[in-house]
Design a protein around this motif. Structure first.
Motif, PDB file in Angstrom:
ATOM      1  N   LYS A 189      16.355  95.338  50.026  1.00  0.00           N
ATOM      2  CA  LYS A 189      15.829  95.517  48.676  1.00  0.00           C
ATOM      3  C   LYS A 189      15.882  94.212  47.895  1.00  0.00           C
ATOM      4  CE  LYS A 189      16.644 100.454  48.112  1.00  0.00           C
ATOM      5  NZ  LYS A 189      17.214 101.508  47.241  1.00  0.00           N
ATOM      6  N   GLN A 237      17.001  95.397  42.385  1.00  0.00           N
ATOM      7  CA  GLN A 237      17.406  96.750  42.767  1.00  0.00           C
ATOM      8  C   GLN A 237      18.845  96.784  43.262  1.00  0.00           C
ATOM      9  OE1 GLN A 237      14.874  98.769  41.220  1.00  0.00           O
ATOM     10  NE2 GLN A 237      15.698 100.024  42.877  1.00  0.00           N
ATOM     11  N   LYS A 282      21.537  96.022  40.396  1.00  0.00           N
ATOM     12  CA  LYS A 282      21.443  96.671  39.093  1.00  0.00           C
ATOM     13  C   LYS A 282      22.704  97.471  38.754  1.00  0.00           C
ATOM     14  CE  LYS A 282      18.956 100.842  40.638  1.00  0.00           C
ATOM     15  NZ  LYS A 282      17.685 101.619  40.494  1.00  0.00           N
TER      16      LYS A 282
END
Length: 274
Positions: free
Chosen positions: A231, A235, A238
Motif C-alpha cells: 500500500k 494508507q 494513517k
C-alpha cells in the motif's frame, strides 16, 4: 601454552548419542577449519568475553576456546551438557555452561564487561534473539559485535538495500545504528543434518545512533509501513498519529511505498514524530 588434543567432534557426537534435534532447530557443523574461520571473523578474541547460544556438542565452542576466548555458552538441550563439560575440563577457566533458554536470559547479567556474541543460532529462535540484541533505546549496546549464522534468506534481509525485494523492517532495524555485513556464506552440505536452505554468517558492529530518534517510534513506523507493504504510505501510515504530517514536512511523497524509502528516510520520519 599448548592447546589440548581433542577427539574428532563426530566421535564426541556418536559417543554421546547426539542426533541433531529438529524441534530445537539444531544443525551441527563438524568442519573444524570452517569453524575456525567463523571464530576469526570478529578479530582477536584472546581474553575476550564471548556469549555463545546453542553450542550443541561444542564445535564452534572449540574454535572460540582455541582462539583464547572466555566463553559463556547457553544450552537448553540437556543431552549436550556432558560433551560441553568435557570441553570445560580441557580448557580450565575458559568455559562456563548455562543450562537454559537464551530467549529468557539477559546477557547483561552474565558479564562484568562488554562481550561479543558468536553463535550458530538455532534457526527457530535466531531472528528473535537478533532483534532483541538490536532493540531498545540504550546505545551503544554492551555487546561489541554480533557474529551469527542465519539462513541465507534472513542474512540477505539484514543487509538489504532499499528498493530490493529483501528490504524491510529487519534491514532498517539492523542498519539505522549498526553496520551489518555478510561475512561468509555456508553451503547446506557443511551441516549435519543438511538444512534445506543455504546459510550465511552475518557480522554486525555498533555504529553511531542518530540523535533525537526514539527507537520505539522507529519500530512503530516501520511496523505500520511494512505491515501493509504493497500500500502507499498515505494508507499504511494513517494509523500512526502525525505520520502523514511528517511526510509533508519532510517532502516525502505519500503515494510512495515503504520499500522505496531508505533507512535515512525512516529515521527522519521517526525523529519528526519523536
Amino acid at each position: 601454552m599448548s592447546l589440548p588434543d581433542l577427539p574428532p567432534l563426530r566421535d564426541v557426537v556418536n559417543r554421546h548419542g547426539l542426533l541433531a534435534s529438529k524441534a530445537l532447530g539444531q544443525n551441527f557443523l563438524f568442519d573444524e577449519q570452517l569453524l575456525a574461520r567463523i571464530a576469526a571473523i570478529p578479530g582477536k578474541l584472546k581474553g575476550a568475553n564471548v556469549l555463545e547460544v546453542g553450542p550443541g556438542p561444542g564445535g564452534l565452542t572449540r574454535a572460540l576456546l582455541r582462539a583464547g576466548a572466555n566463553v559463556t555458552a547457553i544450552e537448553m538441550d540437556k543431552r549436550c551438557l556432558p560433551a560441553l563439560a568435557e570441553l570445560a575440563e580441557a580448557f580450565p577457566g575458559q568455559l562456563r555452561v548455562i543450562e537454559g533458554d537464551a530467549t529468557k536470559i539477559d546477557p547483561a547479567t552474565l558479564f562484568d564487561g562488554p562481550w561479543h556474541v558468536i553463535a550458530n543460532l538455532p534457526y527457530n529462535v535466531g531472528t528473535m534473539l537478533f532483534t532483541g540484541w538490536l532493540s531498545g533505546q540504550d546505545w551503544p549496546p554492551q555487546w561489541l559485535s554480533l557474529t551469527l549464522m542465519f539462513q541465507l534468506e534472513v542474512a540477505e534481509r539484514i543487509v538489504a538495500a532499499s528498493a530490493s525485494d529483501a528490504y524491510g523492517r529487519l534491514a532498517i532495524l539492523s542498519q539505522w545504528r549498526a553496520a551489518p555485513r555478510i561475512a561468509m556464506k555456508v553451503h547446506r552440505s557443511a551441516f549435519t543434518p543438511p538444512p534445506k536452505v543455504m546459510s550465511a554468517v552475518v557480522h554486525v558492529t555498533p555504529a553511531t545512533m542518530p540523535e533525537g530518534v526514539s527507537a520505539r517510534m522507529l519500530e512503530r513506523v516501520t511496523e505500520a509501513a511494512f505491515g501493509q507493504r504493497r500500500k502507499m504510505l498515505r494508507q499504511s501510515l494513517k494509523g500512526v498519529p502525525g505520520a502523514l504530517a511528517a511526510l509533508e514536512t519532510l517532502g516525502i511523497d505519500p503515494s510512495r511505498r515503504a520499500e522505496t524509502l531508505d533507512v535515512a528516510d525512516f529515521v527522519a520520519i521517526a525523529r519528526t514524530l519523536s
